[in-house]
Write a protein that holds these residues in place. Structure first.
Motif, PDB file in Angstrom:
ATOM      1  N   MET A 173       0.672  -1.480  -0.386  1.00 58.46           N
ATOM      2  CA  MET A 173       0.104  -0.198   0.175  1.00 58.46           C
ATOM      3  C   MET A 173       0.758   1.318   0.340  1.00 58.46           C
ATOM      4  SD  MET A 173      -3.287   1.355   2.717  1.00 58.46           S
ATOM      5  CE  MET A 173      -4.391   0.681   1.786  1.00 58.46           C
ATOM      6  N   ILE A 174       2.046   0.671   0.762  1.00 62.90           N
ATOM      7  CA  ILE A 174       3.306   2.338   0.612  1.00 62.90           C
ATOM      8  C   ILE A 174       3.394   2.762  -0.744  1.00 62.90           C
ATOM      9  CG2 ILE A 174       5.112   3.053   1.809  1.00 62.90           C
ATOM     10  CD1 ILE A 174       4.325   1.639   4.024  1.00 62.90           C
TER      11      ILE A 174
ATOM     12  N   GLU B 170      12.644   0.308  -7.016  1.00 63.16           N
ATOM     13  CA  GLU B 170      13.574   0.504  -5.828  1.00 63.16           C
ATOM     14  C   GLU B 170      12.332  -0.072  -4.697  1.00 63.16           C
ATOM     15  OE1 GLU B 170      16.869   1.095  -5.254  1.00 63.16           O
ATOM     16  OE2 GLU B 170      17.095   1.557  -6.324  1.00 63.16           O
ATOM     17  N   LEU B 171      11.154   0.893  -4.310  1.00 67.46           N
ATOM     18  CA  LEU B 171      10.011   0.677  -3.696  1.00 67.46           C
ATOM     19  C   LEU B 171       9.159  -1.207  -3.499  1.00 67.46           C
ATOM     20  CD1 LEU B 171       7.783   3.816  -4.001  1.00 67.46           C
ATOM     21  CD2 LEU B 171       9.224   3.043  -1.986  1.00 67.46           C
ATOM     22  N   ILE B 172       9.934  -1.722  -4.609  1.00 73.86           N
ATOM     23  CA  ILE B 172       8.537  -3.011  -4.899  1.00 73.86           C
ATOM     24  C   ILE B 172       9.964  -3.836  -4.438  1.00 73.86           C
ATOM     25  CG2 ILE B 172       8.072  -4.532  -6.397  1.00 73.86           C
ATOM     26  CD1 ILE B 172       7.726  -2.544  -8.110  1.00 73.86           C
TER      27      ILE B 172
ATOM     28  N   ILE C 244       5.780  11.663   5.663  1.00 73.40           N
ATOM     29  CA  ILE C 244       6.601  10.320   6.622  1.00 73.40           C
ATOM     30  C   ILE C 244       5.431   9.051   6.004  1.00 73.40           C
ATOM     31  CG2 ILE C 244       7.549   9.440   8.474  1.00 73.40           C
ATOM     32  CD1 ILE C 244       6.876  12.059   9.224  1.00 73.40           C
ATOM     33  N   LEU C 245       5.460   8.418   5.439  1.00 72.02           N
ATOM     34  CA  LEU C 245       5.465   6.334   5.085  1.00 72.02           C
ATOM     35  C   LEU C 245       5.426   5.157   6.129  1.00 72.02           C
ATOM     36  CD1 LEU C 245       5.140   7.844   1.830  1.00 72.02           C
ATOM     37  CD2 LEU C 245       3.239   6.500   1.705  1.00 72.02           C
ATOM     38  N   SER C 246       4.625   4.981   7.159  1.00 75.39           N
ATOM     39  CA  SER C 246       5.120   3.675   8.384  1.00 75.39           C
ATOM     40  C   SER C 246       4.327   3.441   8.834  1.00 75.39           C
ATOM     41  CB  SER C 246       6.276   4.799   8.976  1.00 75.39           C
ATOM     42  OG  SER C 246       6.497   4.274  10.406  1.00 75.39           O
TER      43      SER C 246
ATOM     44  N   VAL D 207       4.032  15.864   6.570  1.00 76.21           N
ATOM     45  CA  VAL D 207       2.551  15.538   6.326  1.00 76.21           C
ATOM     46  C   VAL D 207       3.219  13.546   6.367  1.00 76.21           C
ATOM     47  CG1 VAL D 207       0.161  14.245   5.532  1.00 76.21           C
ATOM     48  CG2 VAL D 207       1.160  16.029   4.694  1.00 76.21           C
ATOM     49  N   GLY D 208       1.590  12.989   8.067  1.00 76.58           N
ATOM     50  CA  GLY D 208       2.401  12.130   8.164  1.00 76.58           C
ATOM     51  C   GLY D 208       1.218  11.003   7.943  1.00 76.58           C
ATOM     52  N   ILE D 209       1.469   9.625   6.952  1.00 77.70           N
ATOM     53  CA  ILE D 209       0.848   8.258   6.505  1.00 77.70           C
ATOM     54  C   ILE D 209       0.908   7.439   6.962  1.00 77.70           C
ATOM     55  CG2 ILE D 209      -0.167   7.967   4.727  1.00 77.70           C
ATOM     56  CD1 ILE D 209       0.783  10.382   2.353  1.00 77.70           C
TER      57      ILE D 209
END
Length: 291
Positions: free
Chosen positions: A101-102, A148-150, A180-182, A203-205
């Motif tokens: 999802m990130i 890179e994300l994958i 920030i995705l965490s 913005v935090g996600i």
């Protein structure tokens, strides 16, 4: 993962998220964030319909007539994605892992940014800084980020958001829009967040799985701590154990909420079994109303 499989997955994510960006998010993104990259241009006389918040009171007092400050939008903004690649992100019970999802959310934000001629950069972090991709424009740059994300091979364990925010401040001298995705299962980061938000628009996600909120009553189970790798037995039939598990999750959630509230930064909560599209649209519209 094999190169051919990675390419196929990148293409699939590009088709899905680029479509969302083109038809849903680009306009929302531009409306919400364009005012963050404004520079002073001139002062002119007040005209009917002007925002009273733009009045230059010093010039107004000098000429005894209302004047407003005029700002022009900077040609480009910079979007930074701070991505948690710790082992706890590789967890999911609702059809997909948190890191999947990130990846999709990062792709949506990145395509929305380049559609508005903005640069996009990434900081991969765990308990340490794993990798920094400097901000650039263009489709090929975004596709590299998605690759890179994958398939990013994180080396660290744990999650250190403070370190990620400090690194952001060190490498980004110009103000940026920083997501920030965490899952935010991390030690206290309140001070670092407050400092970073004074320099950047943070913005935090927060991505979380429904099973992280409470334990089901399924008897004795063996689980593995994603961060430490430790194996342990848990008696989920025990009401006390289930209550303690839920209280721990609620404490982490509240700690995260308070950190963002005190710093003035925005925070979005998204469950892996829910639509991130709806959550992001709701955030953009809510933020637009505050402008």
């Amino acid at each position: 993962m094999e190169p051919q499989e990675i390419i196929k997955k990148v293409r699939k994510i590009e088709i899905k998220t680029k479509g969302l960006s083109n038809h849903i998010f680009s306009g929302e993104y531009h409306t919400v964030f364009k005012g963050r990259g404004m520079s002073f241009s001139e002062v002119r006389e007040y005209q009917f319909g002007d925002d009273i918040r733009a009045i230059d009171w010093n010039v107004t007092a000098r000429f005894n007539h209302p004047f407003v400050k005029v700002f022009e939008e900077e040609r480009e903004l910079t979007v930074m994605l701070l991505v948690d690649v710790s082992r706890s992100a590789f967890f999911g019970t609702a059809g997909r892992f948190k890191n999947e999802m990130i990846t999709e959310i990062c792709a949506v934000l990145a395509f929305s940014a380049i559609n508005n001629n903005d640069k996009v950069g990434v900081i991969f972090f765990s308990n340490t800084i794993e990798k920094f991709i400097p901000p650039k424009k263009g489709r090929f740059h975004i596709l590299r980020i998605i690759r890179e994300l994958i398939n990013f091979p994180a080396s660290g364990t744990g999650t250190n958001i403070t370190e990620a925010l400090r690194y952001l401040n060190n490498v980004m001298k110009k103000r940026s829009i920083s997501f920030i995705l965490s899952d935010f299962f991390a030690p206290d980061f309140q001070d670092a967040l407050s400092i970073a938000h004074r320099r950047h628009d943070v913005v935090g996600i927060r991505i979380y799985d429904p099973l992280e909120t409470r334990l089901p009553d399924v008897g004795l189970i063996r689980v593995k701590d994603a961060e430490s790798g430790n194996l342990l037995w848990i008696d989920t039939a025990s009401a006390k154990v289930r209550k303690h598990y839920q209280q721990h999750y609620e404490a982490v959630t509240e700690k995260c909420r308070q950190a963002f509230l005190k710093s003035g930064a925005d925070l979005i909560h998204i469950r892996t079994d829910e639509s991130y599209v709806n959550a992001l649209i709701k955030f953009f519209r809510k933020r637009e109303l505050r402008r």
